[in-house]
Scaffold this motif. Structure first.
Motif, short mmCIF file in Angstrom:
data_model
loop_
_atom_site.label_atom_id
_atom_site.label_comp_id
_atom_site.label_asym_id
_atom_site.label_seq_id
_atom_site.Cartn_x
_atom_site.Cartn_y
_atom_site.Cartn_z
N VAL A 1 0.85 -1.19 0.00
CA VAL A 1 0.00 0.00 0.00
C VAL A 1 0.89 1.24 0.00
O VAL A 1 1.75 1.39 0.86
CB VAL A 1 -0.89 0.01 1.26
CG1 VAL A 1 -1.77 1.26 1.29
CG2 VAL A 1 -1.73 -1.25 1.33
N LEU A 2 0.70 2.10 -1.00
CA LEU A 2 1.51 3.32 -1.08
C LEU A 2 0.57 4.53 -1.16
O LEU A 2 -0.35 4.57 -1.97
CB LEU A 2 2.43 3.26 -2.30
CG LEU A 2 3.51 2.16 -2.18
CD1 LEU A 2 4.04 1.76 -3.55
CD2 LEU A 2 4.64 2.57 -1.25
N ALA B 1 3.55 12.39 -4.45
CA ALA B 1 4.15 11.16 -3.93
C ALA B 1 4.49 11.36 -2.45
O ALA B 1 4.70 12.49 -2.01
CB ALA B 1 5.40 10.82 -4.72
N ASN C 1 3.10 0.55 5.02
CA ASN C 1 4.31 1.20 5.56
C ASN C 1 3.97 1.97 6.84
O ASN C 1 3.02 2.74 6.87
CB ASN C 1 4.89 2.18 4.54
CG ASN C 1 5.41 1.46 3.32
OD1 ASN C 1 6.46 0.83 3.36
ND2 ASN C 1 4.65 1.52 2.23
N SER D 1 5.68 4.50 9.70
CA SER D 1 6.88 5.30 9.97
C SER D 1 7.31 5.15 11.43
O SER D 1 6.54 4.70 12.28
CB SER D 1 6.61 6.77 9.66
OG SER D 1 5.66 7.27 10.53
N ASP E 1 12.06 -2.79 5.90
CA ASP E 1 12.11 -2.09 4.62
C ASP E 1 13.47 -1.43 4.41
O ASP E 1 14.20 -1.19 5.37
CB ASP E 1 11.02 -1.01 4.63
CG ASP E 1 10.52 -0.69 3.24
OD1 ASP E 1 11.12 -1.17 2.26
OD2 ASP E 1 9.52 0.05 3.15
N GLY F 1 12.08 -2.52 -6.57
CA GLY F 1 12.71 -1.71 -7.63
C GLY F 1 13.20 -2.54 -8.81
O GLY F 1 14.20 -2.21 -9.43
N GLU G 1 13.21 -3.23 -12.36
CA GLU G 1 12.79 -2.42 -13.49
C GLU G 1 12.96 -3.10 -14.83
O GLU G 1 12.56 -2.56 -15.87
CB GLU G 1 13.53 -1.07 -13.48
CG GLU G 1 13.15 -0.22 -12.25
CD GLU G 1 13.72 1.18 -12.31
OE1 GLU G 1 14.48 1.49 -13.24
OE2 GLU G 1 13.37 1.98 -11.42
N GLY H 1 8.29 -4.15 -8.56
CA GLY H 1 8.97 -3.10 -9.31
C GLY H 1 8.16 -2.68 -10.52
O GLY H 1 7.16 -3.31 -10.87
P1 C2E Z 1 9.12 2.28 0.01
O1 C2E Z 1 8.37 1.66 1.12
O2 C2E Z 1 10.52 1.82 -0.23
O3 C2E Z 1 8.22 2.10 -1.24
C1 C2E Z 1 8.69 1.77 -2.49
C2 C2E Z 1 8.83 2.98 -3.33
O4 C2E Z 1 9.54 2.63 -4.52
C3 C2E Z 1 7.50 3.54 -3.80
O5 C2E Z 1 7.63 4.93 -3.96
C4 C2E Z 1 7.34 2.92 -5.15
O6 C2E Z 1 6.50 3.66 -6.00
C5 C2E Z 1 8.76 2.94 -5.64
N1 C2E Z 1 9.00 1.92 -6.64
C6 C2E Z 1 8.33 0.73 -6.81
N2 C2E Z 1 8.86 0.06 -7.80
C7 C2E Z 1 9.89 0.79 -8.31
C8 C2E Z 1 10.83 0.61 -9.38
O7 C2E Z 1 10.82 -0.41 -10.11
N3 C2E Z 1 11.75 1.57 -9.56
C9 C2E Z 1 11.78 2.69 -8.79
N4 C2E Z 1 12.72 3.62 -9.05
N5 C2E Z 1 10.92 2.90 -7.79
C10 C2E Z 1 9.98 1.95 -7.55
P2 C2E Z 1 6.58 5.88 -3.29
O8 C2E Z 1 5.23 5.36 -3.47
O9 C2E Z 1 6.89 7.23 -3.81
O10 C2E Z 1 6.92 5.79 -1.80
C11 C2E Z 1 8.09 6.30 -1.31
C12 C2E Z 1 8.24 5.99 0.14
O11 C2E Z 1 7.27 6.64 0.91
C13 C2E Z 1 8.03 4.53 0.46
O12 C2E Z 1 9.18 3.84 0.19
C14 C2E Z 1 7.66 4.58 1.90
O13 C2E Z 1 8.84 4.63 2.69
C15 C2E Z 1 6.94 5.88 2.03
N6 C2E Z 1 5.51 5.62 2.08
C16 C2E Z 1 4.69 5.34 1.07
N7 C2E Z 1 3.43 5.15 1.54
C17 C2E Z 1 3.49 5.32 2.87
C18 C2E Z 1 2.54 5.25 3.92
O14 C2E Z 1 1.37 4.96 3.72
N8 C2E Z 1 2.95 5.49 5.19
C19 C2E Z 1 4.24 5.77 5.44
N9 C2E Z 1 4.60 5.98 6.69
N10 C2E Z 1 5.17 5.84 4.49
C20 C2E Z 1 4.81 5.62 3.21
#
Ligand code: C2E
Ligand code: CA
Ligand code: CA
Length: 592
Positions: A369-370, A382, A426, A428, A488, A546, A548, A566
């Motif tokens: 879940v993102l 984002a 996720n 924090s 993570d 990740g 890709e 990814g």
């Molecule tokens: P994360 O938990 O490491 O999430 C993975 C991030 O990598 C996600 O970015 C995702 O979109 C991105 N990603 C997935 N596949 C690939 C790929 O093939 N290549 C690349 N370059 N990136 C990929 P996102 O969604 O921007 O999230 C960034 C971070 O924000 C997450 O890292 C997580 O730490 C945090 N986050 C996201 N949703 C939540 C949430 O609901 N609560 C909290 N506390 N943190 C969140």
């Protein structure tokens, strides 16, 4: 006689002159006597010295009673002596030398020095030497010697009061800034580091409101005492007001040294206080800024320590260092803070899902879940843009509550529609350390009638390491609920193997920075391989994020990695798109 009026007149005139003269002399000697008495009874010491002639120094020709009393010496002991008799102590030799120098040059002199009486007692002497001239010739010196001990004590008392806090007697803000500025200068010259810690008590207002101000005052004094005991002599503990204290560590060495001191302070304050028979527990939060890493001047350091303290308080981490991203740098960010407060009410947050696949079978085991923010004017934001701000402002708490509820509701809806999707959420650092997190999750699982195994919590390595003991306690509670746990961004923090072994986690996620580089960099490839082996040796599953391209997928599979996610498989998509993806893709959904 009578026939010579002139001869008669002359002696008469003469006797008149004589009488006038006598009267004048009497008056003069009376005045002299008066002057002498005045000189003798004067509160200060007065001495008359002969001038220096060639190599022969000045000698004392006269002293008043005040002088004798001041030094506890008789006149006989003094007359004819050199100014050594003024008793200026050895450590003020330079002042004595200056005095002689002036006398030899015939220039007036004024100074303050510590002097010694005959019995050895010391006093603060203010000395003034004035040359007396007659017809352009220096004939004498008059020396005025005042005992200014009392005034000096008064002055130093006033100075102390101006620089210290009345309640705890600790240095106040003025003195702190003074010492901080000096310490910065020294650190700059010696190329060393110093630390500025800012601390406030966590429940002080409660204590004050419940037990009254007097009670609060006693507590603050005890806090001050413990702080003072915890630190070295060279360190400064200041009270800035209220329950706010500042600690200057001029010889801290590095961040580790500052962190150790912060932990020691927190430990000593964690012991209960006893105030008027009442047992009290008060925690504290500490913000740390280091010179030169976080700021080069006192104002910047103090401000940054302040922001870091706020972060420490919000995150309940105890202490926290300054971080650049903690400062709301632009008006833009400040606007986001304001808008985020309303985003929940306006339903602007949305959950996106990214599939996590089983590498060997290609079956989707879970969806991560993102969070996304559908911002009314900025478009889809984002989490990297707003999660750090939410953490800083405390808004992460309601956001996490909302997100957990929404995610489990979604799981229920999918299940009802015949798609048993497991999710990974996720969490924090700040939410993780919240005591109520396990019970909240338990309640939500019941509310949506979701099997705990359907929920996985992803916690970053660094947020666990921020407070491993605390994290371990909460993670154990979550595990006992049956919820799955994952570390993570593995590889980006500094977890120790001991901690890793103790933690009740099911999965380790290799950070995407290593995965992205593994097909081109041997170093990255061997890190990925090592983490896979490590995870398996500890009996955990391992997931690569990740991915890709197909090559990465293939190499990971050959290395024995269990799970992958990814862009090559799917970008994060909303709930509706995830269902479409599942229906159309060649990958399958695990229905176990
Ligand atoms: P994360 O938990 O490491 O999430 C993975 C991030 O990598 C996600 O970015 C995702 O979109 C991105 N990603 C997935 N596949 C690939 C790929 O093939 N290549 C690349 N370059 N990136 C990929 P996102 O969604 O921007 O999230 C960034 C971070 O924000 C997450 O890292 C997580 O730490 C945090 N986050 C996201 N949703 C939540 C949430 O609901 N609560 C909290 N506390 N943190 C969140
Ligand atoms: Ca994650
Ligand atoms: Ca990650």
């Amino acid at each position: 006689m009578s026939d010579n009026p002139t001869s008669f007149r002359t002696p008469w005139t003469t006797s008149l002159d004589l009488e006038r003269k006598l009267t004048e002399q009497r008056l003069f000697s009376e005045q002299l006597e008066l002057l002498g008495t005045a000189v003798h009874v004067a509160g200060e010491g007065i001495a008359i010295l002969t001038p220096a002639v060639e190599a022969i120094g000045p000698r004392i020709a006269f002293v008043n009673d005040g002088f004798c009393a001041q030094y506890g010496r008789s006149r006989d002991e003094i007359i004819g002596q050199t100014p050594i008799t003024f008793g200026i102590v050895e450590r003020h030799q330079a002042i004595f030398d200056a005095l002689l120098h002036h006398v030899f040059e015939g220039r007036p002199f004024e100074a303050e020095a510590t002097a010694r009486r005959k019995d050895g007692r010391e006093f603060e002497l203010q000395i003034q030497l004035v040359p007396v001239e007659d017809g352009g010739q220096l004939t004498h010196w008059v020396a005025f010697l005042r005992d200014v001990t009392a005034t000096k004590t008064q002055v130093s008392l006033l100075r102390h009061q101006a620089m210290h806090d009345g309640l705890t007697d600790l240095p106040n803000r003025t003195l702190l800034f003074d010492r901080l500025d000096k310490a910065i200068t020294t650190a700059r010259d010696t190329h060393s580091a110093l630390a500025m810690l800012l601390m406030d008590l966590d429940r002080f207002k409660e204590v004050n409101d419940t037990f009254g101000h007097h009670f609060g005052d006693v507590l603050l004094k005890q806090v001050a005492f413990r702080l003072r005991n915890q630190l070295h002599d060279a360190d400064t503990v200041a009270r800035l007001g209220g329950d706010e204290f500042a600690i200057l560590l001029p010889d801290v060495g590095d961040a580790n040294g500052a962190a150790t001191t912060a932990r020691n302070i927190l430990n000593t304050l964690q012991q209960p206080f006893v105030v008027e028979g009442q047992l009290l527990e008060v925690g504290a939060s500490i913000g740390i800024a280091l010179y030169p890493h976080h700021g080069l001047d006192s104002r910047t350091l103090l401000r940054r320590a302040d922001v870091a303290m706020y972060t420490a308080k919000q995150s309940q981490l105890g202490y926290s260092f300054h971080r650049d991203d903690h400062e709301p740098r632009s008006a833009d960010q400040l606007a986001l803070v304001v808008e985020m407060r309303h985003a929940l009410e306006r339903n602007e947050f949305e959950l996106f899902y990214q599939p996590k696949l089983h590498l060997r079978s290609g079956i989707m085991t879970r969806a991560e879940v993102l969070l996304r923010w559908n911002h009314p004017t900025r478009g889809i934001l984002a989490p990297g843009v707003f999660i750090p701000i939410a953490e800083r402002t405390g808004l992460i708490r309601p956001i996490t509550d909302w997100l957990l509820n929404r995610a489990l509701q979604q799981v229920r809806e999918w299940q009802d529609a015949g798609a048993p999707v497991h999710v990974a959420v996720n969490i924090s650092a700040k939410s993780l350390l919240e005591q109520t997190l396990p019970s909240k999750i338990h309640m939500l699982l019941e509310k949506w009638r979701v099997d705990p195994r359907f929920l996985k919590i992803e916690i970053t390595e660094s947020s666990i390491m921020a407070d491993p003991a605390h994290a371990l306690a909460i993670l154990s509670l979550l595990q006992s609920l049956g919820v799955r746990l994952s570390i993570d961004d593995f590889g980006t923090g500094y977890s120790s193997l001991t901690h890793l072994r103790q933690l009740p986690i099911d999965e380790i996620k290799i950070d995407k920075s290593f995965v992205a580089g593994m097909t081109t960099s041997d170093a990255d490839a061997s890190i990925v391989r090592t983490v896979i082996d490590l995870a398996h040796n500890l009996g955990k599953q391992v997931c690569a994020e990740g991915v890709e391209d197909e090559e990465t997928w293939r190499v990971l599979r050959d290395m024995g990695c269990d799970l992958a996610q990814g862009y090559w498989i799917s970008r994060p998509v909303n709930a509706e798109k995830l269902m479409q993806w599942l229906e159309t893709t060649a990958w399958g959904l695990s229905r176990s």
